[in-house]
Design an enzyme around this catalytic site. Structure first.
Site, mmCIF file in Angstrom:
data_model
loop_
_atom_site.group_PDB
_atom_site.id
_atom_site.type_symbol
_atom_site.label_atom_id
_atom_site.label_comp_id
_atom_site.label_asym_id
_atom_site.label_seq_id
_atom_site.Cartn_x
_atom_site.Cartn_y
_atom_site.Cartn_z
ATOM 1 N N CYS A 132 -8.148 -1.457 3.976
ATOM 2 C CA CYS A 132 -8.779 -2.522 4.762
ATOM 3 C C CYS A 132 -9.680 -1.876 5.799
ATOM 4 O O CYS A 132 -9.252 -0.999 6.544
ATOM 5 C CB CYS A 132 -7.708 -3.369 5.439
ATOM 6 S SG CYS A 132 -8.414 -4.576 6.574
ATOM 7 N N ASN A 184 -3.747 0.826 -2.471
ATOM 8 C CA ASN A 184 -2.674 -0.058 -2.930
ATOM 9 C C ASN A 184 -1.779 0.708 -3.891
ATOM 10 O O ASN A 184 -2.172 1.746 -4.438
ATOM 11 C CB ASN A 184 -3.265 -1.223 -3.726
ATOM 12 C CG ASN A 184 -3.982 -2.212 -2.857
ATOM 13 O OD1 ASN A 184 -5.088 -1.958 -2.404
ATOM 14 N ND2 ASN A 184 -3.348 -3.336 -2.604
ATOM 15 N N HIS A 243 0.873 -1.189 0.000
ATOM 16 C CA HIS A 243 0.000 0.000 0.000
ATOM 17 C C HIS A 243 0.903 1.230 0.000
ATOM 18 O O HIS A 243 2.085 1.144 0.336
ATOM 19 C CB HIS A 243 -0.923 -0.028 1.225
ATOM 20 C CG HIS A 243 -2.058 -1.001 1.064
ATOM 21 N ND1 HIS A 243 -3.351 -0.612 0.822
ATOM 22 C CD2 HIS A 243 -2.071 -2.363 1.080
ATOM 23 C CE1 HIS A 243 -4.127 -1.688 0.705
ATOM 24 N NE2 HIS A 243 -3.370 -2.764 0.860
HETATM 25 N N1 COA Z 1 -18.248 -16.229 4.448
HETATM 26 C C1 COA Z 1 -19.537 -15.969 4.731
HETATM 27 N N2 COA Z 1 -20.079 -16.135 5.922
HETATM 28 C C2 COA Z 1 -19.285 -16.620 6.909
HETATM 29 C C3 COA Z 1 -17.941 -16.924 6.676
HETATM 30 C C4 COA Z 1 -17.424 -16.700 5.390
HETATM 31 N N3 COA Z 1 -16.147 -16.949 5.098
HETATM 32 N N4 COA Z 1 -17.408 -17.383 7.822
HETATM 33 C C5 COA Z 1 -18.378 -17.382 8.739
HETATM 34 N N5 COA Z 1 -19.512 -16.915 8.192
HETATM 35 C C6 COA Z 1 -20.824 -16.744 8.823
HETATM 36 C C7 COA Z 1 -21.193 -17.935 9.678
HETATM 37 O O1 COA Z 1 -21.784 -18.951 8.898
HETATM 38 C C8 COA Z 1 -22.180 -17.324 10.632
HETATM 39 O O2 COA Z 1 -23.422 -17.149 9.989
HETATM 40 P P1 COA Z 1 -24.816 -17.311 10.788
HETATM 41 O O3 COA Z 1 -24.797 -16.209 11.794
HETATM 42 O O4 COA Z 1 -25.844 -17.116 9.710
HETATM 43 O O5 COA Z 1 -24.769 -18.670 11.380
HETATM 44 C C9 COA Z 1 -21.606 -15.929 10.866
HETATM 45 O O6 COA Z 1 -20.770 -15.649 9.728
HETATM 46 C C10 COA Z 1 -20.788 -15.844 12.118
HETATM 47 O O7 COA Z 1 -19.850 -16.919 12.130
HETATM 48 P P2 COA Z 1 -18.542 -16.893 13.046
HETATM 49 O O8 COA Z 1 -17.694 -18.069 12.711
HETATM 50 O O9 COA Z 1 -18.983 -16.718 14.484
HETATM 51 O O10 COA Z 1 -17.815 -15.630 12.488
HETATM 52 P P3 COA Z 1 -17.421 -14.293 13.238
HETATM 53 O O11 COA Z 1 -18.610 -13.464 13.545
HETATM 54 O O12 COA Z 1 -16.484 -14.621 14.337
HETATM 55 O O13 COA Z 1 -16.615 -13.552 12.050
HETATM 56 C C11 COA Z 1 -15.311 -13.817 10.041
HETATM 57 C C12 COA Z 1 -15.457 -14.149 11.525
HETATM 58 C C13 COA Z 1 -13.946 -14.290 9.633
HETATM 59 C C14 COA Z 1 -16.395 -14.536 9.265
HETATM 60 C C15 COA Z 1 -15.488 -12.286 9.816
HETATM 61 O O14 COA Z 1 -14.751 -11.591 10.776
HETATM 62 C C16 COA Z 1 -15.022 -11.884 8.422
HETATM 63 O O15 COA Z 1 -15.678 -12.208 7.443
HETATM 64 N N6 COA Z 1 -13.918 -11.163 8.329
HETATM 65 C C17 COA Z 1 -13.389 -10.784 7.020
HETATM 66 C C18 COA Z 1 -12.533 -9.587 7.190
HETATM 67 C C19 COA Z 1 -12.052 -9.053 5.854
HETATM 68 O O16 COA Z 1 -12.529 -9.378 4.791
HETATM 69 N N7 COA Z 1 -11.076 -8.159 5.956
HETATM 70 C C20 COA Z 1 -10.537 -7.497 4.799
HETATM 71 C C21 COA Z 1 -9.617 -8.317 4.003
HETATM 72 S S1 COA Z 1 -8.121 -8.658 4.789
HETATM 73 ZN ZN ZN Z 2 -4.287 -4.669 0.800
#
Ligand code: COA
Ligand code: ZN
Length: 302
Positions: free
Chosen positions: A237, A246, A206
Site C-alpha cells: 500500500c 501479499n 501480507h
Molecule cells: N475516484 C476518482 N476521483 C475521486 C474519487 C474517486 N473515488 N473521490 C474523489 N475524487 C476526486 C474528486 O472528484 C476531486 O476531483 P476534482 O479535483 O477534479 O474536483 C478530487 O478527487 C479531490 O476530491 P476530495 O473528495 O477532496 O478527495 P481528497 O483529495 O480528500 O482524496 C480520496 C480522497 C479518497 C479520493 C483519495 O485519498 C484516494 O483516492 N485515496 C485512495 C487511497 C488508496 O487507493 N489506497 C490504497 C488502497 S487501500
Molecule cells: Zn493489501
C-alpha cells in the site's frame, strides 16, 4: 464445513498500485487476461480512486469496459461514494470498500477521520444493500497500524459488528502491513465466526514478517474459506510504510491443496500469470514455492 477455498486474486490492484515502474493499461489488461485463465473465481481488476493519490490505478474505468465477461467475478476497490458510483457505472460485480481501524491510517489513506470514514462506509454499504450490489467491507490495519502500532482486537470486533449491521456480502479482515501472528488471527477470526458465520468473512494477509502463510492456515483452521492473495506475492500500500507483498497465490494454492482443500485454480496458468508480472515489473516475481511448483505443477490436483 466446506473444503472449497475461494480466492480473490488481487495482483492487478494490490500488486500493481505501489509499483514505481510505468505500467500501461494494455499491460494491466494482459495481466488480468492471464489471471482469468487461472480459473480464479474472483479477480480484483483495479480501484476507482483519485488518480493523483494512486497514479497506477488511473484508467480502471477504461480497463473495465474492455475486459471479457465470463465465469470470473470482477472486483474493484473504492475509497468513498464517488468510487462506488464509478464502479457501478462500469458494471463491476463486487465492490470492495476499504476503511482502516485507526485514525491516522484513514487520514493518510483517504483523508478522513476514523469517525467520518465509518459514517461514509455505512452510507455506501446501506446504498449497496438497497441496490442489491455485492459489496465487501475491508477493515485495513486490523492488527497493527504503521502509525499507531497495535490495534485492539475488541475494537476491530466492535467495528466489524457495526459494519455487518448493513449486511455487506463479506467482511474482510486485512493485515495491511503483515504484522499479525497466527495465534491472534485464529482468536480474532474464531470470535468473528461465532458472531457472523464463516461464510460472510474473509482474510487478506501480507507477508512482511514471513507469517503470511501461517496466518492463512490459522484462519483456515478457524473456518475461514475466503482469502485474498496476489500472484507472485506482489503487493503493498502506498500509504502504509513497511507493507510488503501479499501472500502469493501460488503458495496459498499449494498450502490449501496439500492440506486437502480445493481451490479450482489452474496452477500452470497461474505460473504463466506470474511470468506476465515478471515482464511488467522487469524483475523476477514468484512466491516461496515458485521454483518447486514450476517443476511440479502437475502434482497439484485441479
Ligand atoms: N475516484 C476518482 N476521483 C475521486 C474519487 C474517486 N473515488 N473521490 C474523489 N475524487 C476526486 C474528486 O472528484 C476531486 O476531483 P476534482 O479535483 O477534479 O474536483 C478530487 O478527487 C479531490 O476530491 P476530495 O473528495 O477532496 O478527495 P481528497 O483529495 O480528500 O482524496 C480520496 C480522497 C479518497 C479520493 C483519495 O485519498 C484516494 O483516492 N485515496 C485512495 C487511497 C488508496 O487507493 N489506497 C490504497 C488502497 S487501500
Ligand atoms: Zn493489501
Amino acid at each position: 464445513m466446506s473444503d472449497f477455498v475461494s480466492i480473490k486474486e488481487v495482483a492487478a490492484r494490490d500488486g500493481l498500485q505501489a509499483q514505481s515502474v510505468e505500467i500501461t493499461l494494455e499491460q494491466r489488461r494482459r495481466l488480468i487476461e492471464a489471471l482469468i485463465e487461472t480459473n480464479v473465481p474472483e479477480l480484483e481488476i483495479g480501484s476507482f480512486v483519485s488518480p493523483t493519490a494512486v497514479p497506477q490505478m488511473a484508467g480502471t474505468d477504461i480497463l473495465a469496459r474492455t475486459l471479457p465477461h465470463g465465469h470470473t467475478k470482477y472486483s474493484a476497490l473504492v475509497p468513498n461514494m464517488k468510487g462506488y458510483e464509478l464502479a457501478r457505472r462500469e458494471g463491476i460485480d463486487q465492490i470492495a470498500i476499504v476503511l482502516s481501524a485507526t485514525e491516522q491510517m484513514n487520514q493518510n489513506n483517504i483523508r478522513k477521520s476514523l469517525a467520518d470514514t465509518f459514517a461514509m462506509a455505512g452510507d455506501v454499504l446501506a446504498r449497496a444493500r438497497d441496490e442489491r450490489v455485492e459489496i465487501h467491507a475491508y477493515i485495513a490495519v486490523a492488527f497493527e497500524c504503521p502509525y499507531e502500532g497495535k490495534v485492539s482486537p475488541s475494537f476491530v470486533i466492535d467495528r466489524a459488528a457495526e459494519l455487518m449491521s448493513n449486511e455487506p456480502g463479506r467482511l474482510v479482515i486485512a493485515d495491511t502491513i503483515g504484522a499479525a501472528n497466527p495465534r491472534e488471527v485464529k482468536s480474532m477470526m474464531a470470535e468473528l465466526i461465532t458472531q457472523h458465520g464463516a461464510y460472510r468473512l474473509g482474510c487478506h494477509f501480507h507477508d512482511t514478517r514471513a507469517m503470511g502463510l501461517a496466518n492463512v492456515f490459522a484462519a483456515l483452521d478457524a473456518g475461514i474459506r475466503h482469502f485474498d492473495s496476489s500472484a507472485g506475492g506482489l503487493g503493498g500500500c502506498p500509504f502504509a510504510p513497511g507493507a510488503r507483498g501479499n501472500v502469493a497465490t501460488e503458495d496459498v494454492v499449494l498450502l490449501c491443496e496439500s492440506a486437502g482443500f480445493s481451490t479450482g485454480i489452474n496452477v500452470k496458468a497461474l505460473l504463466a500469470s506470474v511470468e506476465c508480472l515478471t515482464q511488467i515489473i522487469g524483475l523476477p516475481q514468484g512466491g516461496r514455492s515458485h521454483s518447486w511448483l514450476s517443476d511440479n505443477w502437475r502434482k497439484i490436483a485441479n
